[in-house]
Design an enzyme around this catalytic site. Structure first.
Site, PDB file in Angstrom:
ATOM      1  N   TYR A 141     -11.023   5.731   4.082  1.00 44.08           N
ATOM      2  CA  TYR A 141      -9.546   5.778   3.983  1.00 44.08           C
ATOM      3  C   TYR A 141      -9.640   6.897   2.983  1.00 44.08           C
ATOM      4  CZ  TYR A 141      -4.576   5.229   3.407  1.00 44.08           C
ATOM      5  OH  TYR A 141      -3.304   5.336   3.303  1.00 44.08           O
ATOM      6  N   LYS A 145      -7.994  10.956   4.037  1.00 43.19           N
ATOM      7  CA  LYS A 145      -6.539  11.322   3.435  1.00 43.19           C
ATOM      8  C   LYS A 145      -7.046  12.718   2.691  1.00 43.19           C
ATOM      9  CE  LYS A 145      -3.764   8.188   5.294  1.00 43.19           C
ATOM     10  NZ  LYS A 145      -2.919   8.602   6.336  1.00 43.19           N
ATOM     11  N   THR A 178       4.749  -2.202   3.995  1.00 46.81           N
ATOM     12  CA  THR A 178       4.399  -2.101   5.310  1.00 46.81           C
ATOM     13  C   THR A 178       3.274  -3.187   6.003  1.00 46.81           C
ATOM     14  OG1 THR A 178       2.785  -0.508   5.280  1.00 46.81           O
ATOM     15  CG2 THR A 178       4.871   0.203   5.354  1.00 46.81           C
TER      16      THR A 178
HETATM   17  N1  LIG Z   1       2.027   1.279   3.211  1.00 50.52           N
HETATM   18  C1  LIG Z   1       1.600   2.284   2.163  1.00 50.52           C
HETATM   19  O1  LIG Z   1       1.561   1.691   1.009  1.00 50.52           O
HETATM   20  C2  LIG Z   1       1.057   3.725   2.143  1.00 50.52           C
HETATM   21  C3  LIG Z   1       0.737   4.433   1.285  1.00 50.52           C
HETATM   22  C4  LIG Z   1       0.167   5.593   1.299  1.00 50.52           C
HETATM   23  C5  LIG Z   1       0.335   6.162   2.804  1.00 50.52           C
HETATM   24  N2  LIG Z   1       0.568   5.527   3.801  1.00 50.52           N
HETATM   25  C6  LIG Z   1       0.114   5.969   5.179  1.00 50.52           C
HETATM   26  O2  LIG Z   1       1.362   5.873   5.835  1.00 50.52           O
HETATM   27  C7  LIG Z   1       1.199   5.947   7.285  1.00 50.52           C
HETATM   28  C8  LIG Z   1       1.852   4.928   7.892  1.00 50.52           C
HETATM   29  O3  LIG Z   1       1.309   3.427   7.364  1.00 50.52           O
HETATM   30  P1  LIG Z   1       2.185   2.323   7.274  1.00 50.52           P
HETATM   31  O4  LIG Z   1       2.133   1.718   5.995  1.00 50.52           O
HETATM   32  O5  LIG Z   1       3.553   2.585   7.828  1.00 50.52           O
HETATM   33  O6  LIG Z   1       1.297   1.352   8.212  1.00 50.52           O
HETATM   34  P2  LIG Z   1       1.800   0.428   9.596  1.00 50.52           P
HETATM   35  O7  LIG Z   1       2.879  -0.163   9.174  1.00 50.52           O
HETATM   36  O8  LIG Z   1       0.282  -0.478   9.574  1.00 50.52           O
HETATM   37  O9  LIG Z   1       1.912   1.242  10.816  1.00 50.52           O
HETATM   38  C9  LIG Z   1       0.673   1.875  11.148  1.00 50.52           C
HETATM   39  C10 LIG Z   1       1.339   2.709  12.586  1.00 50.52           C
HETATM   40  O10 LIG Z   1      -0.026   3.492  13.118  1.00 50.52           O
HETATM   41  C11 LIG Z   1       0.034   3.427  14.332  1.00 50.52           C
HETATM   42  N3  LIG Z   1      -1.634   3.304  14.790  1.00 50.52           N
HETATM   43  C12 LIG Z   1      -2.480   2.775  14.305  1.00 50.52           C
HETATM   44  N4  LIG Z   1      -3.630   2.994  14.883  1.00 50.52           N
HETATM   45  C13 LIG Z   1      -3.158   3.462  15.925  1.00 50.52           C
HETATM   46  C14 LIG Z   1      -4.007   3.993  17.120  1.00 50.52           C
HETATM   47  N5  LIG Z   1      -5.084   3.625  17.555  1.00 50.52           N
HETATM   48  N6  LIG Z   1      -3.143   4.660  18.256  1.00 50.52           N
HETATM   49  C15 LIG Z   1      -1.900   4.951  17.913  1.00 50.52           C
HETATM   50  N7  LIG Z   1      -1.347   4.433  16.921  1.00 50.52           N
HETATM   51  C16 LIG Z   1      -1.779   3.881  15.982  1.00 50.52           C
HETATM   52  C17 LIG Z   1       0.450   1.935  14.433  1.00 50.52           C
HETATM   53  O11 LIG Z   1       1.033   1.712  15.910  1.00 50.52           O
HETATM   54  P3  LIG Z   1       0.161   0.860  17.132  1.00 50.52           P
HETATM   55  O12 LIG Z   1      -0.330  -0.369  16.477  1.00 50.52           O
HETATM   56  O13 LIG Z   1       1.567   0.399  17.843  1.00 50.52           O
HETATM   57  O14 LIG Z   1      -0.581   1.663  17.957  1.00 50.52           O
HETATM   58  C18 LIG Z   1       1.727   1.771  13.585  1.00 50.52           C
HETATM   59  O15 LIG Z   1       2.886   2.358  14.124  1.00 50.52           O
HETATM   60  C19 LIG Z   1      -0.251   5.897   7.296  1.00 50.52           C
HETATM   61  O16 LIG Z   1      -0.966   7.176   7.582  1.00 50.52           O
HETATM   62  C20 LIG Z   1      -0.750   5.527   5.915  1.00 50.52           C
HETATM   63  O17 LIG Z   1      -2.251   5.915   5.660  1.00 50.52           O
HETATM   64  C21 LIG Z   1       1.030   4.300   3.781  1.00 50.52           C
END
Ligand SMILES: NC(=O)c1ccc[n+]([C@@H]2O[C@H](COP(=O)([O-])OP(=O)(O)OC[C@H]3O[C@@H](n4cnc5c(N)ncnc54)[C@H](OP(=O)(O)O)[C@@H]3O)[C@@H](O)[C@H]2O)c1
Length: 234
Positions: A141, A145, A178
C-alpha cells in the site's frame, strides 16, 4: 463541470459524488457496485483488477454529450491484507497494484487521449500520507501510493514541457472514517504494530468524515494550481 470518479460506491468517492451532484455537476462513477441514482449520474460498472474491462473503458461518448470542463478523480484504492511482506500472496500484490497504480495510470492516459485539452480541468489522484511515511505491514500500500505521488509529479513535468494547463494533484486526505479504516481496525494485530493507534483514533473521534474531504476537495479545485503533492488539513 463533469467529474469522472472511481470508487463511487463507498467512502470518499461516494461522498464526493454526492457533493458534486448537490452542487449541480455531472458525475460519471466507476466501481463494481453502485448505490447512487440521480439524473446527472452515470454509472460504469468496472472491476479495476480486470484488464479486459479496463481496456474497454471509453470516455469519448460522455465528452460528446457535454461541453463541460472535466475533472478525473482517481479515488478507488485498496489496502488488502495487513501483514509482513513475507506473509503476502502474489494475488495481494497483483490486485493492489492493478487498482492503486495500473488502473489509475491507464484512466489518466484515457482522460488525456479522449478529453479535448481545452476541457481538461484537472486530474486528482487520492494518495495517502502513507506514500511518504512507511508503515510496517502496509508495504504494498505505502509503495503504491508513493508511485502515485511520483506519477503525478512526472505528469506535471510533462504538462510543463508541453505548455499544458491541466492541473494535477496527488492528495493525502488524512485519516478518513470509511470502510478502509474499518478493515484496518479489524486486521490481526500480531504483525501490525500500528493497530492500537488506528483503533484509538476511532475511539477519540479523530477520523475525518468523508463529506469533509469531499467539500475540501471541491473548494481546492477552484483555486489556481497548488502544490502537486498535497496533504489536506482541516
Ligand atoms: N480512509 C482513509 O483513511 C484513507 C486515507 C488515505 C487515503 N485513502 C485513499 O482514499 C481512497 C478511497 O478510499 P476509502 O477510504 O474511501 O475506501 P473505501 O470506503 O473502502 O472505498 C473504496 C472504493 O474503491 C472501490 N474499489 C476497490 N476495489 C475496486 C475494484 N477492483 N474495481 C473498482 N473499484 C474498486 C470500491 O468500489 P467497489 O467495491 O464497489 O468496486 C470503493 O468504492 C483510496 O485510494 C484510499 O487509499 C483513504
Amino acid at each position: 463541470m463533469l467529474f469522472i470518479i472511481t470508487g463511487t460506491s463507498s467512502g470518499i468517492g461516494l461522498a464526493l459524488a454526492e457533493a458534486c451532484l448537490e452542487k449541480g455537476h455531472e458525475v460519471i462513477g466507476i466501481a463494481r457496485r453502485n448505490h447512487l441514482n440521480h439524473a446527472n449520474f452515470t454509472f460504469i460498472a468496472c472491476d479495476l483488477t480486470d484488464t479486459i474491462q479496463l481496456e474497454k473503458l471509453d470516455f469519448s461518448t460522455f465528452m460528446k454529450n457535454s461541453n463541460a470542463e472535466a475533472v478525473l478523480v482517481n479515488n478507488a484504492g485498496v489496502i488488502g491484507k495487513i501483514d509482513y511482506t513475507e506473509n503476502l500472496s502474489f494475488a495481494h500484490f497483483h490486485k493492489l497494484n492493478l487498482v492503486n497504480i495500473t488502473a489509475l495510470q491507464w484512466l489518466t492516459s484515457l482522460f488525456l487521449k479522449q478529453v479535448p485539452m481545452a476541457r481538461q480541468h484537472s486530474i486528482v489522484h487520492i494518495s495517502s500520507g502513507a506514500a511518504q511515511r512507511p508503515i510496517p505491514a502496509w508495504s504494498a500500500y505505502c509503495s503504491s501510493k508513493a508511485a502515485v505521488d511520483m506519477f503525478a509529479l512526472t505528469l506535471k513535468e510533462e504538462f510543463k514541457e508541453k505548455g499544458q494547463t491541466t492541473k494535477v494533484y496527488a492528495i493525502a486526505p488524512g485519516v478518513v472514517d470509511t470502510v478502509m479504516q474499518e478493515d484496518i481496525r479489524a486486521a490481526d494485530k500480531t504483525n501490525f504494530s500500528s493497530s492500537d493507534k488506528f483503533k484509538e483514533m476511532k475511539r477519540s473521534g479523530d477520523l475525518i468524515p468523508p463529506k469533509k474531504v469531499a467539500l475540501k476537495l471541491l473548494q481546492w479545485l477552484e483555486m489556481p494550481q497548488q502544490d502537486v503533492i498535497t496533504r489536506f488539513t482541516y
